[in-house]
Design an enzyme around this catalytic site. Structure first.
Site, PDB file in Angstrom:
ATOM      1  N   HIS A 153      51.019  24.423  26.067  1.00 34.11           N
ATOM      2  CA  HIS A 153      49.778  24.294  26.845  1.00 34.11           C
ATOM      3  C   HIS A 153      48.853  25.482  26.586  1.00 34.11           C
ATOM      4  CE1 HIS A 153      51.167  20.710  28.649  1.00 34.11           C
ATOM      5  NE2 HIS A 153      52.116  21.267  29.371  1.00 34.11           N
ATOM      6  N   HIS A 180      48.980  21.751  33.271  1.00 37.42           N
ATOM      7  CA  HIS A 180      48.767  21.608  31.824  1.00 37.42           C
ATOM      8  C   HIS A 180      47.522  22.331  31.319  1.00 37.42           C
ATOM      9  CE1 HIS A 180      51.401  17.816  31.119  1.00 37.42           C
ATOM     10  NE2 HIS A 180      51.822  18.467  32.196  1.00 37.42           N
TER      11      HIS A 180
END
Ligand code: RB5
Length: 143
Positions: free
Chosen positions: A133, A97
């Site tokens: 992300h 992430h």
């Protein structure tokens, strides 16, 4: 190439991680400290983070007693996303992430076996590359 560094509080765990890197034929550069006398963690955060930013190293591993001081120092370096992880899920998730480029650990917090599993997850997990992300990571950067 992995850059690794610690203060005295992380020295013992650094040696364990170095053994793991050797055993797995992972190239690394040890930026110190090289003994257990008192050392200032920001010095080692800067050395390793500068090597990551300059692309001498692809990733960094930093260890102090708690991992807190050295991660705070690391995150002051532009381009560094340092993640303090004391569990495997976080180590994997921060790669997927956050595209974290530095792992911070507390040598007084985790034992060597858990630490090596955390390192393994960090080094062997790719960034997801998802647009959402990337957008969030770009919002982190300051001038
Ligand atoms: C050193 O005693 C200790 O303060 C340092 O290793 C670290 O835990 C700081 O966050």
């Amino acid at each position: 190439m992995i850059g690794i560094g610690s203060d005295h509080g992380g020295y013992q765990l650094k040696q364990e991680i170095i053994k793991y890197l050797d055993n797995n034929q992972i190239q690394y550069k040890d930026y110190g400290c090289y003994d257990e006398s008192s050392h200032d963690y920001p010095d080692y955060a800067k050395k390793v983070c500068n090597a990551v930013v300059n692309k001498e190293c692809q990733k960094g591993i930093l260890i102090c007693g708690t991992g807190i001081g050295i991660s705070i120092a690391a995150n002051k370096v532009k381009g560094i996303r340092a993640a303090l992880c004391h569990d495997c899920f976080s180590a994997k998730a921060t790669r997927e992430h956050n595209d974290a480029n530095v792992l911070a650990l507390g040598g007084r917090i985790v034992g060597p076996e858990l630490a090596l599993m955390i390192v393994d997850n960090f080094l062997n997990t790719d960034f997801s590359g998802d647009e959402r992300h990337i957008k969030r990571i770009n919002k982190i950067e300051i001038d």
